[in-house]
Scaffold this active site. Sequence first.
Site, PDB file in Angstrom:
ATOM      1  N   TYR A  21       0.878  -1.169   0.000  1.00 55.72           N
ATOM      2  CA  TYR A  21       0.000   0.000   0.000  1.00 55.72           C
ATOM      3  C   TYR A  21       0.915   1.219   0.000  1.00 55.72           C
ATOM      4  O   TYR A  21       1.557   1.523   1.012  1.00 55.72           O
ATOM      5  CB  TYR A  21      -0.877  -0.057   1.247  1.00 55.72           C
ATOM      6  CG  TYR A  21      -2.006   0.940   1.345  1.00 55.72           C
ATOM      7  CD1 TYR A  21      -2.205   1.932   0.400  1.00 55.72           C
ATOM      8  CD2 TYR A  21      -2.893   0.870   2.413  1.00 55.72           C
ATOM      9  CE1 TYR A  21      -3.256   2.829   0.508  1.00 55.72           C
ATOM     10  CE2 TYR A  21      -3.944   1.767   2.547  1.00 55.72           C
ATOM     11  CZ  TYR A  21      -4.117   2.748   1.591  1.00 55.72           C
ATOM     12  OH  TYR A  21      -5.148   3.638   1.722  1.00 55.72           O
ATOM     13  N   LYS A  31      -1.311  -1.221  -4.194  1.00 55.73           N
ATOM     14  CA  LYS A  31      -2.343  -0.190  -4.264  1.00 55.73           C
ATOM     15  C   LYS A  31      -1.622   1.143  -4.215  1.00 55.73           C
ATOM     16  O   LYS A  31      -1.005   1.504  -3.204  1.00 55.73           O
ATOM     17  CB  LYS A  31      -3.327  -0.283  -3.100  1.00 55.73           C
ATOM     18  CG  LYS A  31      -4.412   0.790  -3.195  1.00 55.73           C
ATOM     19  CD  LYS A  31      -5.118   1.065  -1.897  1.00 55.73           C
ATOM     20  CE  LYS A  31      -6.047   2.271  -2.086  1.00 55.73           C
ATOM     21  NZ  LYS A  31      -6.597   2.757  -0.804  1.00 55.73           N
TER      22      LYS A  31
END
Length: 308
Positions: free
Chosen positions: A136, A164
């Site tokens: 992330y 992400k």
Amino acid sequence: MTSTLTGVIPPVCTPMTPGGEVDAASLVRLVDHLLGGGVDALFVLGSSSEVAYLTDARRRTVLDTVAGHVAGQVPVLAGVIDMTTPRVLEHARAAAAAGASALVATAPFYARTHPAEIRTHFRTIAAEGGLPVYAYDLPVSVHTKLEADLLLELAGEGTLAGVKDSSGDDGGLRRVLMGRTTTGGATSFSVLTGSEVTVDSALWMGADGVVPGLGNVDPHGYVRLYRAAARGDWEAARAEQERLVRLFEMVRVGGSRMGAGSSGLGAFKAALHLRGVIDCPVTAVPQVPLDAEEAGRVGKLLAAAGLL
């Protein structure tokens, strides 16, 4: 999770009671709302889930509620976000026990870290977590940018299943996408944009999917956008994206009297409440709540988008 993750993967909001407990009944309705919108997977315990505000017990309630209700219909990615590797591993064990499909972790934070330590962090999670690991990239919160070379190295060796990208760095995103095509071991590495407002351009660049907080409010819109891009109808994708950009203005209703997180998450929850999905739009302490006038402005944006 044996193939590249693609499509629309909303970061699921965490409905709460006025007392700050997880509202499991509203959470189940929210999951059904998202599945009914045609989403491809769910991401729980991320920023839009208010993970930083949840106790470990409340995190487990979210995991058990969502994974138990989904029951394998779509993959459930579990955020295991914490400051250091040992703490992340505790969350990873809880996620695996709840039936999560994969883990989502940031770089370590609070303590200053070096790229060598970030590599060790992700390698340890992959080795001991028991599930695929997605990075992330969230420098606004963890104060470390995951550079393309580091991500591609970890992807190529099999440590990371995807990323992400919530960095806001479109050039960095493109470097990851370009590098993936020339790094044999990284070809199955999923690249997901966390931006609500540039999804069409990210997909055009070659991103595999989107993790949009606004997708809680309008999952159907993001699914339409993704499917239009998948069939090469870029005009339809652009039109849908621009409708969602106008809807995304809700995150600014709090103006300068509260933080951006309070305004954005409060708006998402107000919208879900107005749409009849969750019982209460409360956000976790110490976030500043929206007032009636601000919630009314959210309602006007929903109406303009055809959602009320």
